[in-house]
Design a protein around this motif. Structure first.
Motif, short mmCIF file in Angstrom:
data_model
loop_
_atom_site.label_atom_id
_atom_site.label_comp_id
_atom_site.label_asym_id
_atom_site.label_seq_id
_atom_site.Cartn_x
_atom_site.Cartn_y
_atom_site.Cartn_z
N LYS A 83 55.83 -18.04 25.52
CA LYS A 83 55.02 -17.11 26.33
C LYS A 83 53.54 -17.42 26.17
N ILE A 84 53.11 -17.69 24.94
CA ILE A 84 51.70 -18.03 24.70
C ILE A 84 51.37 -19.35 25.39
N ALA A 85 52.24 -20.34 25.26
CA ALA A 85 52.00 -21.63 25.91
C ALA A 85 51.94 -21.48 27.42
N ALA A 86 52.78 -20.61 27.98
CA ALA A 86 52.75 -20.36 29.42
C ALA A 86 51.41 -19.77 29.86
N LYS A 87 50.85 -18.90 29.03
CA LYS A 87 49.55 -18.31 29.34
C LYS A 87 48.44 -19.36 29.25
N VAL A 88 48.56 -20.29 28.30
CA VAL A 88 47.61 -21.40 28.23
C VAL A 88 47.60 -22.15 29.56
N ARG A 89 48.79 -22.38 30.10
CA ARG A 89 48.90 -23.09 31.39
C ARG A 89 48.39 -22.22 32.54
N GLU A 90 48.87 -20.99 32.62
CA GLU A 90 48.54 -20.12 33.75
C GLU A 90 47.05 -19.80 33.83
N LEU A 91 46.41 -19.66 32.67
CA LEU A 91 44.99 -19.30 32.63
C LEU A 91 44.06 -20.51 32.59
N GLY A 92 44.64 -21.70 32.60
CA GLY A 92 43.83 -22.91 32.62
C GLY A 92 43.00 -23.11 31.36
N LEU A 93 43.60 -22.80 30.20
CA LEU A 93 42.86 -22.80 28.95
C LEU A 93 43.01 -24.07 28.12
N VAL A 94 43.84 -24.99 28.54
CA VAL A 94 44.25 -26.08 27.64
C VAL A 94 43.07 -26.87 27.09
N ASP A 95 41.99 -27.00 27.85
CA ASP A 95 40.82 -27.74 27.38
C ASP A 95 39.70 -26.82 26.91
N GLN A 96 39.99 -25.53 26.79
CA GLN A 96 38.99 -24.56 26.32
C GLN A 96 39.45 -24.03 24.96
N ARG A 97 39.24 -24.83 23.94
CA ARG A 97 39.81 -24.53 22.62
C ARG A 97 38.79 -23.88 21.70
N ALA A 98 39.27 -22.93 20.93
CA ALA A 98 38.40 -22.18 20.03
C ALA A 98 38.17 -22.89 18.70
N ALA A 99 38.86 -23.99 18.48
CA ALA A 99 38.75 -24.76 17.23
C ALA A 99 39.25 -26.16 17.50
N GLY A 100 39.27 -26.98 16.45
CA GLY A 100 39.76 -28.33 16.58
C GLY A 100 41.17 -28.46 16.02
N SER A 101 41.88 -29.48 16.49
CA SER A 101 43.21 -29.78 15.98
C SER A 101 43.49 -31.25 16.23
#
Length: 211
Positions: A177-195
Motif C-alpha cells: 500500500k505504501i509502495a502504491a502511494k509512492v507510485r500514485e503520488l509521483g514520489l519515487v524521486d522525492q526522497r527524504a533521505a538517502g539509501s
C-alpha cells in the motif's frame, strides 16, 4: 512479432513482491508487464553456498519454463539483508551473478538494507497517505540503510506520542500500500533521505531493456 518482455518478481513473501512491483511501476511509468511469483522463495544470503546454489537453480528453472512458453523474461529478485549497508552489495551480487550464470540475461536484485521497511522512511508522505492517523515517519538517519531492525524502527516511528491517540500499528501487509502511494503520488524521486540499496535497485531497473 516478438512477445513483450515480462518482469518476473520473486521475493520472500507476497507483500514484498507486490511492494517491489509497485516500485518498478513508479520507476518505469511506461506500460510494463509484471508478474509476481510466490515460489521459489529468494533465500540467497551467502552464508550457505550449497543452499544458495540450489535456490538460484530453482528460480532459474521457473524462468526457463516461462521462456519455453514463449515469454521474454526479466527477473527481479527481492531479499532483505537483515544487516546494514553495505551488506546489500554482496547479497545483490550473489543473486545477480548466480542467475546470470544460469543463463538469465537480465536480472535485478532488490536487496534492501536492513529490511524493505527502511525504504519506506524515504517517503514519509506515502505512509501518511495509507493511514492519516499515523505519525509522520521522519528518517532517523540521513542514510536509511544504516537503520538496524528497520521494520520495528519504522513501526515505532509511525506511533503517535500520545498513547490515547494511537492507531493500529504498521503491518507487513501495508508495504504494498505504501509502495502504491509512492507510485500514485509521483514520489519515487522525492526522497527524504538517502539509501544506497534503493539507489542500486532503482538504477538497475531504469537501465533494463524492455523492448
Amino acid at each position: 512479432m516478438a512477445e513483450p518482455v515480462v518482469l518476473l518478481v520473486f521475493g520472500e513473501d507476497t507483500n514484498d513482491t507486490r511492494a517491489v512491483k509497485e516500485l518498478i511501476l513508479a520507476l518505469r511509468p511506461e506500460p510494463v508487464r509484471i508478474e509476481t511469483r510466490r515460489t521459489p522463495l529468494v533465500l540467497v544470503k551467502g552464508k550457505d553456498k550449497a543452499r544458495d546454489r540450489k535456490n538460484v537453480a530453482e528460480l532459474a528453472a521457473v524462468v526457463r519454463a516461462e521462456q519455453r512458453r514463449g515469454k521474454r523474461c526479466v527477473v527481479i529478485a527481492h531479499r532483505d539483508c537483515d544487516a546494514i549497508e553495505p551488506a546489500h552489495e554482496q547479497i545483490a551480487s550473489l543473486l545477480e551473478q548466480g542467475l546470470l550464470r544460469e543463463g538469465i540475461k537480465q536480472v535485478v536484485a532488490a536487496a534492501a538494507a536492513w529490511e524493505i521497511e527502511a525504504w519506506w522512511f524515504l517517503w514519509p508522505d506515502a505512509a501518511l497517505a495509507v493511514n492519516s492517523k499515523w505519525r509522520r515517519p521522519e528518517p532517523p538517519s540521513p542514510e536509511v540503510g544504516r537503520i538496524e531492525n528497520a521494520k520495528e524502527a519504522f513501526r515505532q516511528a509511525l506511533r503517535p506520542k500520545v498513547k490515547s491517540q494511537r492507531p493500529r500499528d504498521y503491518a507487513e501487509s501495508d508495504s504494498p500500500k505504501i509502495a502504491a502511494k509512492v507510485r500514485e503520488l509521483g514520489l519515487v524521486d522525492q526522497r527524504a533521505a538517502g539509501s544506497r540499496s534503493f539507489d542500486r535497485f532503482a538504477g538497475r531497473v531504469r537501465q533494463l531493456v524492455l523492448i
